[in-house]
Write a protein that holds these residues in place. Structure first.
Motif, PDB file in Angstrom:
ATOM      1  N   GLY A   4       0.990   4.383   8.307  1.00 33.61           N
ATOM      2  CA  GLY A   4       1.151   3.341   9.390  1.00 33.61           C
ATOM      3  C   GLY A   4       1.596   4.249  10.530  1.00 33.61           C
ATOM      4  N   SER A  41       2.900   2.698  13.990  1.00 31.20           N
ATOM      5  CA  SER A  41       3.541   2.128  14.899  1.00 31.20           C
ATOM      6  C   SER A  41       4.626   3.287  15.497  1.00 31.20           C
ATOM      7  CB  SER A  41       4.272   0.955  14.116  1.00 31.20           C
ATOM      8  OG  SER A  41       5.191   0.327  14.962  1.00 31.20           O
ATOM      9  N   ASP A  83      -3.784   3.216   9.850  1.00 31.59           N
ATOM     10  CA  ASP A  83      -3.513   1.809  10.634  1.00 31.59           C
ATOM     11  C   ASP A  83      -2.816   1.677  12.096  1.00 31.59           C
ATOM     12  OD1 ASP A  83      -3.036  -1.315   9.821  1.00 31.59           O
ATOM     13  OD2 ASP A  83      -1.074  -0.708  10.749  1.00 31.59           O
ATOM     14  N   TRP A 143      -1.482 -11.380  14.204  1.00 29.68           N
ATOM     15  CA  TRP A 143      -0.694 -12.580  14.020  1.00 29.68           C
ATOM     16  C   TRP A 143      -1.688 -13.831  14.301  1.00 29.68           C
ATOM     17  CZ3 TRP A 143       4.214 -12.702  12.046  1.00 29.68           C
ATOM     18  CH2 TRP A 143       4.904 -11.283  12.028  1.00 29.68           C
ATOM     19  N   SER A 187      -3.664 -10.519   9.337  1.00 29.91           N
ATOM     20  CA  SER A 187      -2.155  -9.953   9.028  1.00 29.91           C
ATOM     21  C   SER A 187      -1.351 -11.228   9.466  1.00 29.91           C
ATOM     22  CB  SER A 187      -2.038  -8.932  10.093  1.00 29.91           C
ATOM     23  OG  SER A 187      -0.705  -8.223   9.662  1.00 29.91           O
ATOM     24  N   GLN A 218      -2.830  -8.311   5.847  1.00 35.28           N
ATOM     25  CA  GLN A 218      -1.616  -7.533   5.742  1.00 35.28           C
ATOM     26  C   GLN A 218      -0.442  -8.268   6.040  1.00 35.28           C
ATOM     27  OE1 GLN A 218      -0.471  -4.316   9.109  1.00 35.28           O
ATOM     28  NE2 GLN A 218      -1.809  -3.554   8.116  1.00 35.28           N
ATOM     29  N   SER A 236       8.531   0.167   2.680  1.00 33.47           N
ATOM     30  CA  SER A 236       9.837   0.986   2.308  1.00 33.47           C
ATOM     31  C   SER A 236      10.918  -0.145   2.056  1.00 33.47           C
ATOM     32  CB  SER A 236      10.124   1.976   3.231  1.00 33.47           C
ATOM     33  OG  SER A 236      10.721   1.628   4.462  1.00 33.47           O
ATOM     34  N   ARG A 255      13.056  -0.543   4.395  1.00 33.50           N
ATOM     35  CA  ARG A 255      14.145   0.045   4.806  1.00 33.50           C
ATOM     36  C   ARG A 255      15.125  -0.968   5.583  1.00 33.50           C
ATOM     37  NH1 ARG A 255      12.155   4.175   4.763  1.00 33.50           N
ATOM     38  NH2 ARG A 255      13.665   5.457   3.612  1.00 33.50           N
ATOM     39  N   ALA A 285       6.571  10.251  10.876  1.00 32.70           N
ATOM     40  CA  ALA A 285       6.313  11.335  11.848  1.00 32.70           C
ATOM     41  C   ALA A 285       6.460  12.608  11.433  1.00 32.70           C
ATOM     42  CB  ALA A 285       6.975  11.009  13.187  1.00 32.70           C
ATOM     43  N   ARG A 329       7.597  13.990   4.520  1.00 31.95           N
ATOM     44  CA  ARG A 329       7.737  12.467   4.263  1.00 31.95           C
ATOM     45  C   ARG A 329       6.593  11.951   4.087  1.00 31.95           C
ATOM     46  NH1 ARG A 329      12.494  10.356   8.293  1.00 31.95           N
ATOM     47  NH2 ARG A 329      14.221  11.403   7.347  1.00 31.95           N
ATOM     48  N   GLU A 331       5.488  12.752   0.575  1.00 32.13           N
ATOM     49  CA  GLU A 331       6.334  12.119  -0.465  1.00 32.13           C
ATOM     50  C   GLU A 331       5.844  10.708  -0.493  1.00 32.13           C
ATOM     51  OE1 GLU A 331      10.437  12.238   0.859  1.00 32.13           O
ATOM     52  OE2 GLU A 331      10.709  10.069  -0.096  1.00 32.13           O
TER      53      GLU A 331
HETATM   54  N1  LIG Z   1       0.705  -6.354  10.794  1.00 32.02           N
HETATM   55  C1  LIG Z   1       2.080  -6.223  11.302  1.00 32.02           C
HETATM   56  O1  LIG Z   1       2.646  -7.422  11.961  1.00 32.02           O
HETATM   57  C2  LIG Z   1       2.970  -5.114  11.455  1.00 32.02           C
HETATM   58  C3  LIG Z   1       4.321  -5.066  11.549  1.00 32.02           C
HETATM   59  C4  LIG Z   1       4.985  -4.022  11.382  1.00 32.02           C
HETATM   60  C5  LIG Z   1       4.210  -2.702  10.923  1.00 32.02           C
HETATM   61  N2  LIG Z   1       3.070  -2.814  10.809  1.00 32.02           N
HETATM   62  C6  LIG Z   1       2.265  -1.530  10.201  1.00 32.02           C
HETATM   63  O2  LIG Z   1       3.107  -1.035   9.065  1.00 32.02           O
HETATM   64  C7  LIG Z   1       3.489   0.359   9.319  1.00 32.02           C
HETATM   65  C8  LIG Z   1       4.803   0.530   8.379  1.00 32.02           C
HETATM   66  O3  LIG Z   1       5.643  -0.467   8.700  1.00 32.02           O
HETATM   67  P1  LIG Z   1       7.097  -0.010   9.319  1.00 32.02           P
HETATM   68  O4  LIG Z   1       6.949   1.199  10.190  1.00 32.02           O
HETATM   69  O5  LIG Z   1       7.677  -0.981   9.983  1.00 32.02           O
HETATM   70  O6  LIG Z   1       8.006   0.513   8.138  1.00 32.02           O
HETATM   71  P2  LIG Z   1       8.113   1.554   6.882  1.00 32.02           P
HETATM   72  O7  LIG Z   1       6.800   2.451   6.944  1.00 32.02           O
HETATM   73  O8  LIG Z   1       8.233   1.041   5.607  1.00 32.02           O
HETATM   74  O9  LIG Z   1       9.432   2.467   7.566  1.00 32.02           O
HETATM   75  C9  LIG Z   1       8.952   3.354   8.348  1.00 32.02           C
HETATM   76  C10 LIG Z   1      10.440   3.896   8.789  1.00 32.02           C
HETATM   77  O10 LIG Z   1      10.972   4.855   7.662  1.00 32.02           O
HETATM   78  C11 LIG Z   1      11.365   6.009   7.989  1.00 32.02           C
HETATM   79  N3  LIG Z   1      10.514   6.754   6.709  1.00 32.02           N
HETATM   80  C12 LIG Z   1       9.290   6.710   6.211  1.00 32.02           C
HETATM   81  N4  LIG Z   1       9.154   7.491   5.093  1.00 32.02           N
HETATM   82  C13 LIG Z   1      10.149   7.737   4.614  1.00 32.02           C
HETATM   83  C14 LIG Z   1      10.850   8.514   3.581  1.00 32.02           C
HETATM   84  N5  LIG Z   1      10.259   9.061   2.504  1.00 32.02           N
HETATM   85  N6  LIG Z   1      12.308   8.947   3.823  1.00 32.02           N
HETATM   86  C15 LIG Z   1      13.125   8.442   4.688  1.00 32.02           C
HETATM   87  N7  LIG Z   1      12.625   7.672   5.541  1.00 32.02           N
HETATM   88  C16 LIG Z   1      11.016   7.539   5.712  1.00 32.02           C
HETATM   89  C17 LIG Z   1      10.409   6.496   9.156  1.00 32.02           C
HETATM   90  O11 LIG Z   1      10.837   7.432   9.915  1.00 32.02           O
HETATM   91  P3  LIG Z   1      10.229   8.814  10.162  1.00 32.02           P
HETATM   92  O12 LIG Z   1       8.896   8.609  10.975  1.00 32.02           O
HETATM   93  O13 LIG Z   1      11.192   9.450  11.022  1.00 32.02           O
HETATM   94  O14 LIG Z   1       9.867   9.546   8.826  1.00 32.02           O
HETATM   95  C18 LIG Z   1      10.455   5.136   9.901  1.00 32.02           C
HETATM   96  O15 LIG Z   1      11.524   5.030  10.477  1.00 32.02           O
HETATM   97  C19 LIG Z   1       3.665   0.367  10.875  1.00 32.02           C
HETATM   98  O16 LIG Z   1       3.958   1.797  11.209  1.00 32.02           O
HETATM   99  C20 LIG Z   1       2.374  -0.313  11.250  1.00 32.02           C
HETATM  100  O17 LIG Z   1       1.286   0.580  11.248  1.00 32.02           O
HETATM  101  C21 LIG Z   1       2.429  -3.980  10.808  1.00 32.02           C
END
Ligand SMILES: NC(=O)c1ccc[n+]([C@@H]2O[C@H](COP(=O)([O-])OP(=O)(O)OC[C@H]3O[C@@H](n4cnc5c(N)ncnc54)[C@H](OP(=O)(O)O)[C@@H]3O)[C@@H](O)[C@H]2O)c1
Length: 276
Positions: free
Chosen positions: A20, A22, A45, A109, A139, A161, A190, A192, A233, A237, A240
């Motif tokens: 991802g 974003s 993505d 969307w 998505s 998605q 995640s 989170r 970033a 991770r 991982e």
């Molecule tokens: N279609 C849509 O509407 C939509 C909406 C939202 C997101 N997306 C896509 O989905 C991707 C993923 O979603 P997301 O970024 O919201 O959530 P995510 O990938 O579940 O979580 C990202 C967050 O978790 C941290 N993280 C990642 N791996 C980790 C690990 N192993 N341990 C601890 N912290 C960790 C990252 O920080 P660090 O970078 O500091 O590691 C970041 O703050 C986005 O980047 C984007 O490409 C799509």
């Protein structure tokens, strides 16, 4: 790192784990993309809305891995919906990414108030028929919104998605999608924001398997055939988040994780919520 793939309805091989992007912007963003690809990621993505397609394209080239080996996935922004608009937007995305075709292209969307979802979908089908994109998808579409695309065109998206994690299992929607051959890909996998990594069951399972809580959340998806696009970033991770294929959750583990599901009402309602 060897990341397994899932075969979509049209035969396209989609890696089960992608990066991802974003908020991965500028030079650090490019470097993060390049690092992920060098460590084995083969799916990236992005979205026009993230304003980082230039950086992502630069990162892909900087990785040294041939473009043909990387699945590039981007999304149509809300403001670009419409037939001609979507064709033009896909061309502009490819230009920013520095590529001559896109692999996966998604309507970001549904944005129902625009009344342009079906026209946008027809544009994606045209792009797919012409070979400019390999996979036409969407998505954040609900069951009803997916159904109306099919009713108007006779063709289902290959992929939807959606926000999905143990806290937002989306079971009914995913069952419908499976019936229609629509692959589920999880954003925010995640969990989170819903405190999944801090949940006591998740922490217990992480200890049981010698994995991190994030890996337990991601394994929950990939074990069910849902692809994930975790964003990080940090190189450690990133590795991982793709290291999910040397253990398996048991049926009992899955039953315990099912208790975390907050239900469909906890997800954003794409009938009302819109993004531009
Ligand atoms: N279609 C849509 O509407 C939509 C909406 C939202 C997101 N997306 C896509 O989905 C991707 C993923 O979603 P997301 O970024 O919201 O959530 P995510 O990938 O579940 O979580 C990202 C967050 O978790 C941290 N993280 C990642 N791996 C980790 C690990 N192993 N341990 C601890 N912290 C960790 C990252 O920080 P660090 O970078 O500091 O590691 C970041 O703050 C986005 O980047 C984007 O490409 C799509």
């Amino acid at each position: 790192m060897d990341i397994p793939s899932v075969r979509l309805e049209n035969g396209f091989e989609l890696p089960l784990v992608g990066l991802g992007t974003s908020q991965l912007m500028g030079r650090p963003g490019s470097a993060a993309v390049a690092t992920a690809i060098r460590s084995g990621y083969r799916l990236v993505d992005t979205a026009t809305r993230y304003s980082n397609e230039l950086s992502v394209g630069h990162g892909i080239r900087a990785s040294g891995v041939d473009r043909s080996e990387v699945v590039i996935q981007t999304k149509l922004a809300g403001g670009d919906q419409g037939f001609d608009e979507a064709i033009n937007a896909a061309t502009q995305s490819a230009r920013r990414l520095g590529v001559d075709h896109l692999d996966v292209y998604l309507i970001h969307w549904p944005n129902p108030s625009l009344g342009q979802t079906v026209e946008s979908w027809k544009a994606l089908l045209t792009l797919a028929d012409e070979g400019f994109i390999k996979v036409a998808g969407v998505s954040n579409f609900t069951q009803g919104q997916l159904q109306s695309l099919y009713d108007e065109t006779g063709r289902w998206p290959a992929l939807n998605q959606i926000q999905c994690s143990p806290a937002l299992a989306r079971t009914q929607l995913r069952e419908f999608m499976a019936e229609k051959g629509i692959h589920a890909q999880a954003w925010h996998p995640s969990g989170r924001k819903e405190s999944v990594p801090g949940d006591t069951t998740v922490i217990k399972l992480a200890r049981k398997y010698g994995k991190s809580p994030t890996q337990i959340a991601l394994r929950w998806s990939v074990q069910q055939g849902i692809s994930v696009i975790p964003k990080s970033a940090h190189s450690g991770r990133q590795v991982e988040n793709a290291d999910l294929f040397d253990f398996a959750l048991t049926d009992d583990d899955l039953a315990e994780l099912a208790q975390l599901d907050r239900g469909e009402r906890a997800a954003r309602d794409s009938g009302v919520y819109e993004e531009y």
